[in-house]
Structure formats: C-alpha cells, structure tokens
Scaffold this motif. Structure first.
Motif, short mmCIF file in Angstrom:
data_model
loop_
_atom_site.label_atom_id
_atom_site.label_comp_id
_atom_site.label_asym_id
_atom_site.label_seq_id
_atom_site.Cartn_x
_atom_site.Cartn_y
_atom_site.Cartn_z
N VAL A 80 9.59 7.90 4.89
CA VAL A 80 9.85 8.56 3.60
C VAL A 80 9.13 9.91 3.52
CG1 VAL A 80 10.35 6.43 2.37
CG2 VAL A 80 7.98 7.23 2.52
N ASP A 81 8.72 10.43 4.68
CA ASP A 81 8.16 11.77 4.77
C ASP A 81 6.86 11.92 4.00
OD1 ASP A 81 8.26 14.30 5.89
OD2 ASP A 81 9.21 15.19 4.13
N TYR A 82 6.03 10.89 4.01
CA TYR A 82 4.68 10.96 3.45
C TYR A 82 3.68 11.00 4.59
CZ TYR A 82 5.16 10.49 -1.62
OH TYR A 82 5.41 10.73 -2.94
N LEU A 83 2.61 11.77 4.40
CA LEU A 83 1.57 11.88 5.41
C LEU A 83 0.75 10.59 5.47
CD1 LEU A 83 0.14 13.87 7.40
CD2 LEU A 83 -1.42 14.41 5.52
N MET A 84 0.54 10.08 6.66
CA MET A 84 -0.32 8.92 6.84
C MET A 84 -1.76 9.31 6.55
SD MET A 84 -0.71 5.72 7.77
CE MET A 84 -2.10 4.68 8.27
N VAL A 127 0.83 -1.20 0.00
CA VAL A 127 0.00 0.00 0.00
C VAL A 127 0.87 1.26 0.00
CG1 VAL A 127 -1.69 1.32 1.34
CG2 VAL A 127 -1.98 -1.15 1.05
N ALA A 128 1.92 1.25 0.78
CA ALA A 128 2.82 2.40 0.82
C ALA A 128 3.46 2.64 -0.54
CB ALA A 128 3.89 2.21 1.89
N ASP A 129 3.80 1.57 -1.24
CA ASP A 129 4.39 1.73 -2.57
C ASP A 129 3.43 2.43 -3.52
OD1 ASP A 129 6.35 1.03 -4.77
OD2 ASP A 129 4.60 -0.09 -5.47
N LEU A 130 2.15 2.10 -3.45
CA LEU A 130 1.17 2.76 -4.31
C LEU A 130 1.05 4.24 -3.95
CD1 LEU A 130 -0.98 2.44 -6.56
CD2 LEU A 130 -2.63 1.93 -4.76
N ILE A 131 0.95 4.53 -2.66
CA ILE A 131 0.78 5.92 -2.21
C ILE A 131 2.00 6.76 -2.55
CG2 ILE A 131 0.57 7.38 -0.16
CD1 ILE A 131 -1.24 5.22 1.05
N THR A 132 3.19 6.22 -2.31
CA THR A 132 4.41 7.01 -2.52
C THR A 132 4.80 7.09 -3.99
OG1 THR A 132 5.81 5.08 -2.08
CG2 THR A 132 5.30 6.52 -0.22
N ALA A 179 2.01 -0.49 10.88
CA ALA A 179 3.09 -0.80 9.93
C ALA A 179 3.10 0.20 8.79
CB ALA A 179 2.92 -2.22 9.40
N LEU A 180 1.93 0.59 8.30
CA LEU A 180 1.85 1.56 7.21
C LEU A 180 2.33 2.93 7.66
CD1 LEU A 180 0.98 2.21 4.31
CD2 LEU A 180 -1.33 2.68 5.20
N GLU A 181 1.94 3.34 8.86
CA GLU A 181 2.36 4.66 9.36
C GLU A 181 3.87 4.72 9.52
OE1 GLU A 181 3.25 7.90 12.17
OE2 GLU A 181 3.66 5.76 12.42
N ARG A 182 4.48 3.66 10.03
CA ARG A 182 5.93 3.65 10.18
C ARG A 182 6.62 3.79 8.82
NH1 ARG A 182 4.83 -0.31 14.29
NH2 ARG A 182 5.01 -1.97 12.72
N ARG A 183 6.10 3.05 7.84
CA ARG A 183 6.73 3.05 6.52
C ARG A 183 6.58 4.42 5.83
NH1 ARG A 183 8.95 -0.64 3.19
NH2 ARG A 183 8.64 -2.21 4.80
#
Length: 363
Positions: free
Chosen positions: A264-268, A214-219, A256-260
């Motif tokens: 990389v300085d993306y807003l949760m 999920v983080a990969d998609l968002i970032t 886990a998503l918030e940590r990731r």
C-alpha cells in the motif's frame, strides 16, 4: 556545554550515517532521573555526547501505562474484573464491560497530545553542541492496550476498534500540529508474547494476523507520520514476560509487516528488535541470530543488544547479528527502556551504547 542551535533537523531515521552507529533510547528513565521535561531530555543528550542520537524521548514516568490502567477504574463503562497492584504480570488489574454500557474512544484515550506542547517548548532550552533529532512520542499498540484492559483475548479483540480510534485521535492531533518534528514509537510487547505462547506450526499465520493489525494502525494515520516500531519482551518489575529462544518470531512478524506496508506504498518503520531481555546476558550463540539472514531487505533494524551488565556478550551479539543479517546495523539500543534500572545502571547502559556505536560497521 553551550546552546549553539535550537533548530530541529529531520534525518531519515531509517538511514543514519554509517561512519558510526546511531544510539536509540526506547524512552523511559529511572524515576530518580525524572526531575522535569528539561532534565529528562537533557539526560539523553548529555549521555550521548559525540554519538548520533535517533530521537529525543521525554517519557515522564516509567509507570505511565500502569497509571493509565489504574485510572480505568473511573470509567463508568468498565467494572473491575480483577484487582492488582501491577507489581508483576500476574498482579495487574483487569476490567470487563459494565452491564448495559458501551465503551467509547474517549474513555480509554491516553491523551498523549496534551503532554507534547510543554515538551516541544522545553526543547528550545536544551543545551546541545549540535542540532536536535526529532521528538519521540511513545504510542502503545492498540492490541496491547485492549489486552491490558480486559486480560483475555475475546473481549480484547472485540474492543480493539475502540482503542485503535483512541490512539488515532492522539496521533492525528500531534501530527497535524508538529508534523516531522515528532516520531511516533509504536510499542508492542503483545506481538512477541503471543507468538511465544503459540505452537510453532501456527507462527506464520499468527504473524500475518498481527502484521495486519499493526499495519492497519499505521496506514490509518497520515501517510506523512514517521514511525519507529519497538518490539519488546516486557520489563514490568524489570522482568521479561519470557526468555526468547531465537529471533524467528520477530523476523516472521517484521517480514509480514513489510510486505503488507509495501503493497500500500507505506514506508516500513525502522524496527527495534530486542536481542536480550535486560536480565540475562545477550546470546553468543550464532544460531540465536540465524533468522536475521531471512529478514527482508526493506526492514532496517535497531539491534537491542546493549546490556551494561554483560558488555563483552553485547559486543559479540552485535557482531553475530550483523554477520547473519549480512548488511550494516546502523542503530543500537537496549532491549527496553531504562526506567526500571537504577540511575547508575542507566548511565552504564548509555556508556556501553556509546562504546558499541564506535565499533566498526560491517559492510
């Protein structure tokens, strides 16, 4: 009703006003209420008068993902693996890659970008006594789309990059044109369903892997894109995929998503946690909500507790969730969209959401 303003405000959806709670709608409405874009968006405004609304959705059809799935029969690179009418989770069509063919992002694109211009133009004609919150664009998670398509883990994971690129194409086009006028709602029943089907000793490992996807998609989207995350128990045929025992899986994943993302300085994203299923009463057992005491402070949640069939239990569940979280819950919602309810039930759900939004916020 009067048309006093057509300007769009851009509130920080992670920080609604705390005088009363905000109300969030996942997006879908019963087919009987879907006359056109204007009627759809006006329904959400009319049924939240006097209450802060996070976004204005405009999903045209509660079966839009099913229609997309059925339309894959026209993709030359795919052939039918199992037929189905999507009347339930065991009746969904699945596909496999055709011999000698390769799948491309345009083959599986949702083409969400083509729906937005009409909706954005329609917003200018909405009747409102206040200023409009941003437009909500529903975006299914790439993992969910790939699994829906292939119905099995191995081919779904192999094709995941293709679905990711298809979604990112839509996201980029929409964001480049409308920027903060829109909020993307990333919808993923797969996260909680996969955790439910996995032995508990592997949950932390799996939550980390799901968070990475999920983080990969968002970032990979523009950093200025705005998100809401919608976890889900499923609602096909108005039945959940499973009945949750507690909120541990959701908390493990969101932490886990918030940590990731923080690394990389993306807003949760503000994250919708379904705390009931829409078919059974919200839990009034404090232990069901206990995991919220371990939720990281960087995770702002939407409490999916609004069940019009069980108003008393909904109020108790909201109180227990806020007590275990030990900080204000600023936004409430149903467990899922209203598309598989009756029109009367959808109105009752919105009425209960307004009432719960007025309950005292715990400080």
């Amino acid at each position: 009703m009067s048309t006093t303003s057509n300007r769009t405000i851009h509130p920080d959806i992670s920080e609604p006003t705390i005088a009363t709670r905000a109300v969030h709608f996942v997006g879908s409405l019963p087919p009987e209420l879907l006359g056109n874009d204007h009627a759809t968006m006006q329904w959400f405004l009319d049924n939240t008068r006097g209450t802060q609304l996070t976004t204005v959705p405009c999903d045209r059809d509660p079966r839009w993902i099913i229609n997309w799935l059925n339309g894959l029969t026209d993709v030359p690179a795919l052939e039918s693996r199992r037929s189905g009418n999507s009347t339930g989770y065991d009746d969904m069509p699945t596909y496999r890659l055709a011999q000698g063919r390769s799948l491309a992002p345009e083959d599986v694109s949702l083409r969400r970008a083509r729906d937005i211009p009409v909706a954005m133009a329609t917003r200018l004609r909405l009747n409102t006594t206040g200023e409009l919150p941003p437009h909500q664009v529903s975006i299914p998670n790439a993992l969910d789309l790939s699994y829906f398509t292939f119905g099995a883990p191995r081919p779904a994971l192999a094709a995941l990059p293709i679905f990711r690129e298809a979604l990112l194409g839509d996201i980029l086009e929409i964001h480049n044109r409308w920027d903060s006028e829109v909020v993307f709602q990333l919808e993923t029943p797969a996260v909680l369903a996969l955790l439910e089907r996995t032995p508990r000793q592997f949950w932390r490992f799996l939550a980390g892997g799901l968070a990475r996807q999920v983080a990969d998609l968002i970032t990979s989207a523009p950093q200025g894109a705005r998100w809401i995350l919608h976890l889900c128990h499923g609602d096909l045929a108005h039945r959940p995929l499973f009945e949750p025992a507690n909120l541990v899986p959701a908390v493990l994943f969101l932490n886990a998503l918030e940590r990731r993302l923080t690394k990389v300085d993306y807003l949760m994203p503000t994250s919708h946690i379904p705390m009931c299923t829409g078919t059974s009463a919200p839990s009034t057992d404090r232990m069901f909500f206990r995991a919220l005491s371990h939720l990281r402070t960087g995770v702002d949640i939407i409490a999916g507790v609004v069940d019009e069939g069980h108003p008393g239990e909904s109020a108790i569940a909201l109180r227990l969730a806020e007590e275990e979280l030990d900080r204000p819950i600023r936004t409430i919602a149903a467990a899922c969209g209203l598309g598989r309810r009756t029109p009367d039930a959808a109105v009752a759900n919105a009425r209960l959401a307004r009432a719960l939004a007025q309950t005292p916020v715990r400080h």
